[in-house]
Write a protein that holds these residues in place. Structure first.
Motif, PDB file in Angstrom:
ATOM      1  N   ILE A 255       1.300   1.022   7.681  1.00 58.18           N
ATOM      2  CA  ILE A 255       1.194   0.366   6.377  1.00 58.18           C
ATOM      3  C   ILE A 255       0.141   1.075   5.530  1.00 58.18           C
ATOM      4  N   ALA A 256      -0.993   1.392   6.157  1.00 54.12           N
ATOM      5  CA  ALA A 256      -2.067   2.087   5.438  1.00 54.12           C
ATOM      6  C   ALA A 256      -1.595   3.467   4.980  1.00 54.12           C
ATOM      7  N   LYS A 257      -0.814   4.122   5.817  1.00 57.16           N
ATOM      8  CA  LYS A 257      -0.304   5.455   5.467  1.00 57.16           C
ATOM      9  C   LYS A 257       0.625   5.366   4.260  1.00 57.16           C
ATOM     10  N   TYR A 258       1.457   4.352   4.241  1.00 56.31           N
ATOM     11  CA  TYR A 258       2.350   4.133   3.095  1.00 56.31           C
ATOM     12  C   TYR A 258       1.537   3.885   1.822  1.00 56.31           C
ATOM     13  N   ILE A 259       0.473   3.070   1.944  1.00 60.01           N
ATOM     14  CA  ILE A 259      -0.395   2.778   0.797  1.00 60.01           C
ATOM     15  C   ILE A 259      -1.032   4.057   0.268  1.00 60.01           C
ATOM     16  N   VAL A 260      -1.519   4.894   1.185  1.00 58.58           N
ATOM     17  CA  VAL A 260      -2.190   6.139   0.787  1.00 58.58           C
ATOM     18  C   VAL A 260      -1.225   7.096   0.086  1.00 58.58           C
ATOM     19  N   GLU A 261       0.008   7.174   0.559  1.00 60.89           N
ATOM     20  CA  GLU A 261       1.000   8.048  -0.100  1.00 60.89           C
ATOM     21  C   GLU A 261       1.192   7.648  -1.555  1.00 60.89           C
ATOM     22  N   LYS A 262       1.252   6.346  -1.805  1.00 63.79           N
ATOM     23  CA  LYS A 262       1.411   5.855  -3.178  1.00 63.79           C
ATOM     24  C   LYS A 262       0.150   6.124  -4.007  1.00 63.79           C
ATOM     25  N   LEU A 263      -1.015   5.969  -3.370  1.00 67.68           N
ATOM     26  CA  LEU A 263      -2.281   6.204  -4.071  1.00 67.68           C
ATOM     27  C   LEU A 263      -2.406   7.665  -4.481  1.00 67.68           C
ATOM     28  N   GLU A 264      -2.004   8.560  -3.589  1.00 71.84           N
ATOM     29  CA  GLU A 264      -2.098   9.994  -3.890  1.00 71.84           C
ATOM     30  C   GLU A 264      -1.267  10.361  -5.115  1.00 71.84           C
ATOM     31  N   THR A 265      -0.101   9.766  -5.218  1.00 70.51           N
ATOM     32  CA  THR A 265       0.765  10.036  -6.374  1.00 70.51           C
ATOM     33  C   THR A 265       0.169   9.467  -7.649  1.00 70.51           C
ATOM     34  N   GLU A 266      -0.315   8.229  -7.576  1.00 69.10           N
ATOM     35  CA  GLU A 266      -0.834   7.546  -8.760  1.00 69.10           C
ATOM     36  C   GLU A 266      -2.111   8.202  -9.282  1.00 69.10           C
ATOM     37  N   PHE A 267      -3.007   8.561  -8.372  1.00 70.21           N
ATOM     38  CA  PHE A 267      -4.324   9.037  -8.793  1.00 70.21           C
ATOM     39  C   PHE A 267      -4.493  10.555  -8.657  1.00 70.21           C
ATOM     40  N   ALA A 268      -3.394  11.247  -8.330  1.00 71.51           N
ATOM     41  CA  ALA A 268      -3.431  12.710  -8.213  1.00 71.51           C
ATOM     42  C   ALA A 268      -4.583  13.160  -7.316  1.00 71.51           C
ATOM     43  N   ALA A 269      -4.680  12.521  -6.157  1.00 72.56           N
ATOM     44  CA  ALA A 269      -5.774  12.823  -5.226  1.00 72.56           C
ATOM     45  C   ALA A 269      -5.199  13.145  -3.851  1.00 72.56           C
ATOM     46  N   CYS A 270      -5.892  13.990  -3.113  1.00 68.79           N
ATOM     47  CA  CYS A 270      -5.510  14.289  -1.731  1.00 68.79           C
ATOM     48  C   CYS A 270      -6.405  13.457  -0.808  1.00 68.79           C
ATOM     49  N   ILE A 271      -5.837  12.442  -0.193  1.00 64.74           N
ATOM     50  CA  ILE A 271      -6.623  11.478   0.590  1.00 64.74           C
ATOM     51  C   ILE A 271      -6.512  11.812   2.074  1.00 64.74           C
ATOM     52  N   PRO A 272      -7.634  12.113   2.745  1.00 56.13           N
ATOM     53  CA  PRO A 272      -7.585  12.568   4.145  1.00 56.13           C
ATOM     54  C   PRO A 272      -7.241  11.445   5.128  1.00 56.13           C
ATOM     55  N   GLU A 273      -6.932  11.866   6.348  1.00 58.74           N
ATOM     56  CA  GLU A 273      -6.519  10.925   7.395  1.00 58.74           C
ATOM     57  C   GLU A 273      -7.594   9.892   7.692  1.00 58.74           C
ATOM     58  N   ASN A 274      -8.863  10.296   7.620  1.00 61.50           N
ATOM     59  CA  ASN A 274      -9.945   9.344   7.886  1.00 61.50           C
ATOM     60  C   ASN A 274      -9.880   8.139   6.961  1.00 61.50           C
ATOM     61  N   GLU A 275      -9.457   8.372   5.721  1.00 63.13           N
ATOM     62  CA  GLU A 275      -9.372   7.260   4.768  1.00 63.13           C
ATOM     63  C   GLU A 275      -8.192   6.339   5.090  1.00 63.13           C
ATOM     64  N   ILE A 276      -7.138   6.904   5.656  1.00 61.97           N
ATOM     65  CA  ILE A 276      -6.020   6.052   6.120  1.00 61.97           C
ATOM     66  C   ILE A 276      -6.543   5.116   7.211  1.00 61.97           C
ATOM     67  N   CYS A 277      -7.352   5.673   8.120  1.00 64.89           N
ATOM     68  CA  CYS A 277      -7.945   4.858   9.191  1.00 64.89           C
ATOM     69  C   CYS A 277      -8.904   3.819   8.610  1.00 64.89           C
ATOM     70  N   TYR A 278      -9.656   4.209   7.582  1.00 68.07           N
ATOM     71  CA  TYR A 278     -10.590   3.281   6.922  1.00 68.07           C
ATOM     72  C   TYR A 278      -9.835   2.090   6.334  1.00 68.07           C
ATOM     73  N   ILE A 279      -8.706   2.347   5.683  1.00 72.39           N
ATOM     74  CA  ILE A 279      -7.891   1.261   5.109  1.00 72.39           C
ATOM     75  C   ILE A 279      -7.271   0.439   6.236  1.00 72.39           C
ATOM     76  N   THR A 280      -6.853   1.105   7.324  1.00 72.40           N
ATOM     77  CA  THR A 280      -6.308   0.378   8.487  1.00 72.40           C
ATOM     78  C   THR A 280      -7.327  -0.610   9.031  1.00 72.40           C
ATOM     79  N   MET A 281      -8.589  -0.173   9.139  1.00 71.34           N
ATOM     80  CA  MET A 281      -9.653  -1.056   9.633  1.00 71.34           C
ATOM     81  C   MET A 281      -9.748  -2.312   8.774  1.00 71.34           C
ATOM     82  N   HIS A 282      -9.703  -2.136   7.463  1.00 68.27           N
ATOM     83  CA  HIS A 282      -9.868  -3.282   6.568  1.00 68.27           C
ATOM     84  C   HIS A 282      -8.639  -4.202   6.586  1.00 68.27           C
TER      85      HIS A 282
END
Length: 650
Positions: A255-282
């Motif tokens: 779920i976090a990975k899906y969220i990050v894919e959408k965020l990368e498109t919206e904000f034109a940012a490259c979000i690393p795997e650690n941040e996917i894990c950070y969102i998973t934790m929350h």
């Protein structure tokens, strides 16, 4: 008229942003391009400050489609805007006052802290001094105070000459501080960004079999916004491989990975795997609401078995302390277990949750809150985690709801021989006057022989009547005031019979106290001084090991142990306790204890083999908390011996 203050809200959350209004006014009112130097002179701030402001203003104007700031070398600066939008801006300014220096020292320090957290680059003392109209010495003192405050987040402030000041420490600790400082100030992010993240989370919920509570939804939006902003500043979270692998094993990771894919498109940012894990934790640590009945015992089979076991032990422990049987309340067990699943994850991943109801819980239910604190030993026993007061507050809510469900009205049968009209009059009058009285039936005298078949606690009769199995209260057919008082006294007696002995204090309380560890009229100024004095004496008399005191300070660093009504209960890990004891300090003047003022401090030292003693203590202690007279009596007694005799009844 539109609410221009609200439209302009994102630019009005500090004195710094109020200066933006002044800059825009200068540019709009000028008949020619303005130079940086001219604006420096008008606003009495540095060249760099003006340039930074212009960058921020330009972003805001473009995002909100007002226009843009044009900067042309050797010509100057102006705002490119059409007439209609310019008129809107000017109308806004009529709603906004000129900026003045509104800050007390505390407000000024909060402002500086916010700027340090928001700024990507170091800020100089000179810039802060100019912005806040105070001396550099004042700013220096403010920075020192801020550094002292952020130590509990394991952060510090780096100072370098000709460089400036900035906050340093781990990214994880930095984000915790950001969350705490900006918890009531979400304007730090654009509303469009927050709305996008909200819609993304709502879409993600549909892929899961549960929904976030409103509180959790708000918190998740904020944490994801922080993650995106920090990544854009090239500041990413760091996680070890073991924790990453563990997080990736949860389905919430996808779920976090899906969220990050959408965020990368919206904000034109490259979000690393650690941040996917950070969102998973929350996500794992978020409070959830399921579409289940809370009396459906099938839920227990799908919940984590260790969490269910923990829930049962917490219920048993608090039930013993409060002298009430909660073991048959399935709604309590299921509700608490559902709550504790993400709670354990929050401990596991070192996540913090704020309980907005905590002040009200402490104020209105101090005894339940105090009893719930006892569950902290179980979290330490099974998971090795120190629980904070926000989490204790949530447990107290579940216990409070269970106690409300246990409230049983007294059931009565009314015997009346004067006809239906009189019996109805008696029934209605009693129903209005005594809300905790349930009238099971109204019968005539000749029906008395059948009342054994009915479930009731008391008989209320308008005629003389004897019944050996239950109390009989004779009243007037007109239900006078003295009749109501008489019934209320009987109800109080009946409720007292239902409960275990609730005398104010029990002789066993004296086991935990010693006159040598009771200190009346102490004149101390800080929480740290109080803990040190009590700890030193406990160490001197052989009750604790030196590490116990370190544990007490460590716990206070995590969360305050103030529980309301001017009382705090600092305590350490039981493995450093040699003999169970309670040290008591009665302070001449209250000291600041977290966000509370405290003048009664009970430092608790218990051992695993003194579990029964601990339960006995809290059982008596919660009665003390419920009684203002007892607390005040302790405060006014003059000697250790007097207080000891009062507490132990010896």
């Amino acid at each position: 008229m539109p609410d221009y203050t609200d439209m302009w809200g994102v630019m009005m959350d500090s004195i710094f942003k109020e200066r933006w209004v002044e800059i825009i006014k200068i540019l709009l009112n000028s008949t020619r391009p303005m130079t940086i130097r001219e604006m420096e002179i008008k606003l009495k701030v540095s060249n760099r400050t003006i340039r930074n402001d212009l960058d921020e203003i330009n972003i805001y104007l473009k995002e909100n489609k007002y226009g843009s700031i044009v900067r042309k070398p050797r010509v100057g600066i102006w705002i490119e805007i059409d007439d209609d939008r310019e008129n809107e801006l000017r109308k806004m300014f009529n709603e906004i006052n000129r900026y003045v220096e509104p800050f007390s020292p505390k407000e000024r320090q909060l402002y500086i802290l916010k700027e340090l957290l928001k700024c990507q680059n170091p800020i100089t003392m000179e810039e802060l001094s100019e912005e806040l109209y105070v001396s550099r010495i004042t700013i220096f003192k403010d920075i020192n105070k801020i550094e002292e405050d952020i130590k509990r987040y394991n952060l510090s402030i780096l100072r370098k000459q000709n460089y400036g000041v900035e906050i340093i420490g781990s990214e994880s600790d930095f984000r915790k501080l950001v969350t705490e400082v900006f918890k009531e100030d979400r304007d730090v992010f654009s509303q469009n960004s927050l709305n996008f993240i909200r819609e993304l989370l709502l879409e993600s919920e549909r892929q899961m079999d549960f929904f976030f509570t409103d509180e959790s939804m708000s918190s998740l939006i904020f944490h994801i916004a922080i993650s995106v902003e920090r990544v854009r500043q090239n500041k990413s979270i760091k996680l070890d491989c073991e924790k990453k692998d563990e997080l990736k094993s949860h389905r919430e990771y996808s779920i976090a990975k899906y969220i990050v894919e959408k965020l990368e498109t919206e904000f034109a940012a490259c979000i690393p795997e650690n941040e996917i894990c950070y969102i998973t934790m929350h996500i794992l640590g978020s409070k959830i609401q399921r579409d289940y009945r809370y009396d459906d015992e099938r839920l227990l089979s799908i919940l984590d078995k260790d969490v269910v076991k923990l829930s049962m032990e917490i219920i048993e422990l608090i039930g013993n302390i409060l002298s009430v049987d909660l073991s048959n309340d399935k709604a309590l067990l299921i509700g608490l277990a559902l709550h504790l699943e993400p709670t354990v994850n929050r401990f596991k991943y070192d996540l913090v949750i704020k309980n907005p109801l905590l002040p009200e819980i402490k104020k209105n239910y101090p005894s339940i809150f105090g009893a719930s604190w006892a569950s902290s030993v179980l979290f330490e026993k099974y998971y090795g985690y120190k629980v904070n007061e926000d989490e204790i507050g949530y447990i107290a809510i579940h216990i409070g709801a269970a106690l409300e469900r246990q409230k049983i009205n007294t059931k009565a049968i009314i015997v009346c021989s004067s006809g239906v009209g009189t019996s109805q009059l008696v029934s209605v009058r009693l129903g209005k006057a005594i809300p905790n009285l349930d009238i099971v039936d109204v019968i005539s005298l000749h029906e008395v022989e059948n009342i054994e078949n009915k479930n009731f606690d008391i008989v209320i009769s308008t005629v003389p009547f004897e019944y050996s199995l239950k109390p009989v209260v004779q009243i007037s057919p007109f239900v006078e005031e003295k009749d109501i008082e008489k019934i209320k006294k009987w109800i109080k007696n009946i409720e007292g019979i239902r409960k275990p002995d609730k005398k104010i204090l029990d002789d066993t309380l004296g086991i935990f106290f010693s006159p040598s560890l009771i200190f009346p009229k102490l004149n101390l100024k800080t929480r740290e001084e109080v803990i040190n004095v009590l700890g030193d004496y406990m160490l001197k008399y052989g009750y604790i090991e030196p590490a116990f005191l370190e544990e007490v300070f460590e716990r206070e660093k995590i969360t305050s142990t103030a529980i309301g009504k001017g009382v705090a209960i600092p305590h350490g890990n039981q493995k450093y306790v040699k003999r169970p004891v309670i040290a008591l300090a009665i302070l001449e003047k209250p000291v600041q204890w977290g966000e509370n003022d405290v003048d009664l401090v009970f430092m608790l030292a218990f051992k695993e083999d003194s579990k029964l003693n601990m339960q006995n203590f809290f059982s008596e202690f919660y009665k003390i908390l419920d009684d203002e007279k007892i607390l005040n009596d302790i405060r006014i007694l003059n000697s250790s011996e007097e207080i000891y005799r009062y507490l132990s009844r010896r």
